[in-house]
Design an enzyme around this catalytic site. Structure first.
Site, PDB file in Angstrom:
ATOM      1  CB  SER A  73     -25.411   9.566  -5.002  1.00  0.00           C
ATOM      2  OG  SER A  73     -24.725  10.678  -4.614  1.00  0.00           O
ATOM      3  CE  LYS A 120     -20.631   9.507   1.798  1.00  0.00           C
ATOM      4  NZ  LYS A 120     -21.316  10.464   2.516  1.00  0.00           N
ATOM      5  CE  LYS A 172     -18.773  13.355   2.967  1.00  0.00           C
ATOM      6  NZ  LYS A 172     -19.452  13.309   3.727  1.00  0.00           N
TER       7      LYS A 172
HETATM    8  C1  PBG Z   1     -23.132  15.601   3.553  1.00  0.00           C
HETATM    9  C2  PBG Z   1     -23.141  14.134   3.177  1.00  0.00           C
HETATM   10  C3  PBG Z   1     -22.625  13.754   2.163  1.00  0.00           C
HETATM   11  C4  PBG Z   1     -22.893  11.995   1.913  1.00  0.00           C
HETATM   12  C5  PBG Z   1     -23.427  11.515   2.779  1.00  0.00           C
HETATM   13  N1  PBG Z   1     -23.173  12.333   3.529  1.00  0.00           N
HETATM   14  C6  PBG Z   1     -22.004  14.364   1.308  1.00  0.00           C
HETATM   15  C7  PBG Z   1     -20.992  15.728   0.963  1.00  0.00           C
HETATM   16  O1  PBG Z   1     -20.294  15.328   2.187  1.00  0.00           O
HETATM   17  O2  PBG Z   1     -21.766  16.507   0.753  1.00  0.00           O
HETATM   18  C8  PBG Z   1     -22.677  11.735   0.601  1.00  0.00           C
HETATM   19  C9  PBG Z   1     -23.457  10.493  -0.098  1.00  0.00           C
HETATM   20  C10 PBG Z   1     -24.028  10.017  -1.423  1.00  0.00           C
HETATM   21  O3  PBG Z   1     -23.257  10.509  -2.600  1.00  0.00           O
HETATM   22  O4  PBG Z   1     -24.351   8.953  -1.523  1.00  0.00           O
HETATM   23  N2  PBG Z   1     -22.863  14.794   5.818  1.00  0.00           N
END
Ligand code: PBG
Length: 328
Positions: free
Chosen positions: A278, A252, A199
C-alpha cells in the site's frame, strides 16, 4: 579529434525501439499480476481509501463487477482482504472462522460466478483481532503456538468456501506446515499455499492498516515480522517454508527489497512472488498528483524491476490500472 577505436559500443543495441524490444531481457505480462481488493460486508457500498486514491473498500456486488472487468483485461489472480466491523473483533479472531462470515460468503460467490478466477486469501488474525495483531496476544506477548490452530480454523473456512491459494501473512513459526497438515487432513490437497516468507516489519503498510482499521492496539510487529536489515534470515525462512510444503514464496514489500527477491529466486526452485504494498502505491500516487513523477512510467518501471529481480507473480494495487492501459 584523434581517431579513436571503441570496439564495444553497447549503444548499438539501443539504437531503435525495434532492437530494444527484440533484446529485452524481461517482459512484464498482465498474467504476472495479482490484484488485491478490500471487501466490505453489506450491499452497494464503495468507499475510497483516502491514502490510496483509486482503491476502494467495497461490497460483494461491486467486487463481482471488478473481478469481471479485470478478467476481461487478462487479470486472473485476486487477493481479498476483509474490512471487519470493530464490534465483531475479539481476542481469538473468532469471526474469521464463524459459519457464513461475509468473507467466506464472498469467496464462494466469486468462485461460483468466475470459476477460472484464482482467489488468494489472507491468513492472519489482524483484520479480526481486537488487539490488531497477527497472532494471539496474552500479557502483551504474541504467542506463536497458540496462534496456529486459530489460523488453521480460519484457513479451513476459506478452503471450504472455495479458496484456491492460502496466503499466510502472519509470520508465526511453523504455520505453513500446520496449514498444510490441516488442508491435507480435511481433503483439501489441491489448495495451495503462497507463504509470506520474507515479510518485513515495514513502514510501507500504513495505508493498508487505514483501509482495514487493523493497526496494532499496542506495540509493533517486530517480534514476528522480519528486521529490514537482514537478508540471510530470509533465506532461512525460505528453506523452512519449502520444507513445510509451501507452493510459492513471497517477499513483501517489493521495491525496497529487490535484493531479497533476487536472493530467494536464486536459492529456491519454487516460484517467487512479491507484494508491491500500500505505501509503495501511495508514494507513486502522491508524487504523481503533485506532478512530480509521471505515474504511468513509474508503474511500468517499478513492476518491471520487481519482475527483473525474480518475481513471477506481482501483487499490486496498480494491476487493474496497468492492465487497462499497459506500457509495453
Ligand atoms: C497483515 C497484512 C498486512 C498487509 C497484508 N497483510 C499489514 C500488516 O502486516 O500490518 C499489508 C499490505 C499492504 O500494505 O498493502 N496480516
Amino acid at each position: 579529434m584523434r581517431n579513436y577505436s571503441i570496439p564495444h559500443r553497447p549503444r548499438r543495441n539501443r539504437k531503435s525501439a525495434s532492437i530494444r524490444e527484440a533484446i529485452a531481457e524481461t517482459r512484464l505480462s498482465i498474467s504476472n499480476l495479482l490484484y488485491p481488493m478490500f471487501l466490505l460486508d453489506g450491499q452497494n457500498m464503495k468507499e475510497e481509501i483516502s491514502s490510496m486514491p483509486g482503491i476502494y473498500r467495497q461490497t460483494e456486488d461491486h467486487i463481482l463487477n471488478e473481478v469481471e472487468h479485470c478478467m476481461k483485461l487478462g487479470i486472473k489472480l485476486f487477493a481479498l482482504f476483509p474490512a471487519v466491523d470493530d464490534s465483531l473483533k475479539d481476542k481469538t479472531a473468532s469471526y474469521a472462522s464463524a459459519k457464513g462470515n461475509f468473507y467466506c460468503r464472498s469467496i464462494r460467490a466469486i468462485k461460483d460466478r468466475f470459476p477460472e478466477a484464482i482467489i488468494m486469501t489472507d491468513v492472519a488474525m489482524d483484520p479480526y483481532s481486537s488487539d490488531g495483531h497477527d497472532g494471539f496476544v496474552e500479557n502483551g506477548k504474541i504467542l506463536n503456538d497458540e496462534t496456529l490452530p486459530i489460523l488453521a480454523r480460519m484457513a479451513l473456512a476459506q478452503a471450504e468456501a472455495g479458496a484456491d491459494i492460502l496466503g499466510p501473512s502472519d509470520m508465526m513459526d511453523g504455520r505453513v506446515g500446520f496449514l498444510r497438515d490441516a488442508m491435507d487432513e480435511n481433503g483439501f490437497t489441491d489448495v495451495s499455499i503462497m507463504s509470506y516468507t520474507a515479510k518485513y516489519a515495514s513502514g510501507f503498510y500504513g495505508p493498508f492498516r487505514d483501509a482495514l482499521s487493523s493497526a496494532p492496539k499496542f506495540g509493533d510487529k517486530k517480534t514476528y515480522q522480519m528486521d529490514y536489515r537482514n537478508v540471510k534470515e530470509a533465506l532461512l525462512e525460505a528453506q523452512l517454508d519449502e520444507d513445510e510444503g509451501a507452493d510459492m514464496l513471497m517477499v513483501k514489500p517489493a521495491l525496497a527489497y529487490l535484493d531479497v527477491i533476487s536472493a530467494l529466486s536464486l536459492q529456491s526452485r519454487l516460484p517467487i512472488a512479491a507484494y508491491q504494498v500500500s505505501g509503495e502505491y501511495a508514494m507513486i500516487k502522491a508524487a504523481a498528483a503533485k506532478g512530480w513523477l509521471d505515474e504511468k512510467k513509474m508503474v511500468h518501471e517499478t513492476l518491471s524491476s520487481i519482475h527483473r529481480a525474480g518475481a513471477s507473480i506481482i501483487l499490486s494495487y496498480f494491476a487493474k490500472q496497468y492492465a487497462e492501459n499497459p506500457l509495453f
